[in-house]
Write a protein that holds these residues in place. Sequence first.
Motif, PDB file in Angstrom:
ATOM      1  N   MET A 159     -21.950 -18.464 -16.541  1.00  0.00           N
ATOM      2  CA  MET A 159     -20.781 -17.630 -15.888  1.00  0.00           C
ATOM      3  C   MET A 159     -19.758 -18.201 -15.048  1.00  0.00           C
ATOM      4  N   ARG A 160     -18.683 -17.718 -15.143  1.00  0.00           N
ATOM      5  CA  ARG A 160     -17.635 -18.454 -14.174  1.00  0.00           C
ATOM      6  C   ARG A 160     -18.054 -18.333 -12.797  1.00  0.00           C
ATOM      7  N   LYS A 161     -17.278 -19.490 -12.232  1.00  0.00           N
ATOM      8  CA  LYS A 161     -17.549 -19.586 -10.837  1.00  0.00           C
ATOM      9  C   LYS A 161     -16.263 -19.744  -9.744  1.00  0.00           C
ATOM     10  N   PHE A 162     -16.142 -18.831  -8.966  1.00  0.00           N
ATOM     11  CA  PHE A 162     -14.897 -18.969  -7.935  1.00  0.00           C
ATOM     12  C   PHE A 162     -15.440 -18.844  -6.784  1.00  0.00           C
ATOM     13  N   ASN A 163     -15.048 -19.689  -5.788  1.00  0.00           N
ATOM     14  CA  ASN A 163     -15.162 -19.822  -4.432  1.00  0.00           C
ATOM     15  C   ASN A 163     -13.747 -19.719  -3.757  1.00  0.00           C
ATOM     16  N   ASP A 215     -17.638 -24.646 -12.641  1.00  0.00           N
ATOM     17  CA  ASP A 215     -16.352 -24.330 -12.020  1.00  0.00           C
ATOM     18  C   ASP A 215     -15.891 -22.699 -12.902  1.00  0.00           C
ATOM     19  N   PHE A 216     -14.567 -22.507 -12.324  1.00  0.00           N
ATOM     20  CA  PHE A 216     -13.817 -21.332 -12.671  1.00  0.00           C
ATOM     21  C   PHE A 216     -13.828 -21.295 -14.402  1.00  0.00           C
ATOM     22  N   ASN A 217     -13.765 -22.214 -15.032  1.00  0.00           N
ATOM     23  CA  ASN A 217     -13.852 -22.368 -16.794  1.00  0.00           C
ATOM     24  C   ASN A 217     -15.368 -22.374 -17.262  1.00  0.00           C
ATOM     25  N   LYS A 276     -17.618 -25.480 -20.294  1.00  0.00           N
ATOM     26  CA  LYS A 276     -16.449 -24.966 -19.513  1.00  0.00           C
ATOM     27  C   LYS A 276     -15.202 -25.098 -20.826  1.00  0.00           C
ATOM     28  N   VAL A 277     -14.625 -23.830 -20.866  1.00  0.00           N
ATOM     29  CA  VAL A 277     -13.556 -23.747 -22.317  1.00  0.00           C
ATOM     30  C   VAL A 277     -12.427 -23.184 -21.284  1.00  0.00           C
ATOM     31  N   GLY A 278     -11.457 -24.061 -21.222  1.00  0.00           N
ATOM     32  CA  GLY A 278     -10.341 -23.653 -20.155  1.00  0.00           C
ATOM     33  C   GLY A 278      -8.996 -23.201 -21.047  1.00  0.00           C
ATOM     34  N   TYR A 279      -7.940 -23.814 -20.975  1.00  0.00           N
ATOM     35  CA  TYR A 279      -6.740 -23.437 -21.636  1.00  0.00           C
ATOM     36  C   TYR A 279      -6.805 -23.991 -22.961  1.00  0.00           C
ATOM     37  N   THR A 280      -6.204 -23.480 -23.784  1.00  0.00           N
ATOM     38  CA  THR A 280      -5.731 -23.783 -25.259  1.00  0.00           C
ATOM     39  C   THR A 280      -5.079 -25.234 -25.070  1.00  0.00           C
TER      40      THR A 280
END
Length: 390
Positions: free
Chosen positions: A1-5, A208-210, A225-229
């Motif tokens: 799952m995504r992670k955000f701190n 991380d977030f992605n 992680k799968v970020g931006y296109t």
Amino acid sequence: MRKFNYITDYSLINSSVRGYIIELEKELAMLIDMEEDNNIYIETYKKLKEFKNKYSDMHDVYNKILNDLLSNESVEYCVKNGKYKEDASLVGLEFERDLRELFILEERCRSHSVKLWKRDLTSYDDIKNGEDFMMVIHASYLLPGTPDNDNYHNNQYSKQYLSCSLISNRELNTFNGTKTLFVMDVDDDNYIASSYVDAVTADTSRPDFNTLKEIDVNGSKHYIKVGYTNNRKEAVTSIGSPRMIEELSVKRELKDSGELYRYNSLTNEVVLDRTKTKMRGAILLSDGCDLLLEEYLRLKSLGVKFKCINKGLYRQKSNISPYTDEEYNNFLISLDNLDDVIRRYNVSYEDLFDFYQEVVIPMKYDERVMNDINKKLSFYGIGASSGRGR
């Protein structure tokens, strides 16, 4: 799952978080419109709207968190203890908790969307050249390196994800125009994410977030992680469905090329967990006029079963020429080079005959292409004009 701190990731609020919210809203709206069983999408959409209303000014949220972290009290505590207090910013703490609720709902949407992948993808056994289909493929000259392949190497891959694409009778772009495609299963265990544009995917050692999936390989943690296109315009979520990806891919192709089946735009991407993915078979994908002898010989040497799909048949259904002048000229060049290919691979008469039966005939080329192939192969005693073929 995504992670955000919020303490370490507040700088993402005006970039990655904003992009994620925009993409999530767009995809949820599409899924609500496209699917009858859409309760989880509606629930998530409502929560997303609440989040957007509460944090309508992301830049203001960022500034409040930053000011809290730079306050004398917070700085003194950090210097003394080597870290910030968990509640150094009450705004940040609340933002983090609310964002995590969206992450949890995204996971629930993903689980529901997986059912749509299983529903909409065509069974490998049911794939027929010229008929409608939808499948997830890995485009490569090599085996995809999944546990059922000889080149899996006991999980020694540096990347534990497998980059694939969705193709269908409406969307036939493949990575680098590859014509050897391996059809992959998609289920709840291996589906990670999807995007209508090629995405930036990585296997990292820290979440991380992605991060969309954690994979344990022999006690070693891998965070996918799968970020931006790759065009850097959209974020990527895990909630997409096959019909949604197909629809967005077709719109992209029409925008880029002006018509379908031009095959000069980006592919979409479906990201799978390599360690839990199975290959069902292969596809030889024709552009409407080609030989594919080398690709055929490669699959035969690997012992992989395959089926034939001819793009030209689908172009004709849309009242488009089955191939372009450039494609036909390239085909004629390949015919001229056939003798060299046969010598290089030491192709026997039996191999060439099997190729004709297993590829040329099932491809259902148009009359002009078939005449060209028959004329060339007749020199080897194969083809309609030779009496050995049809």
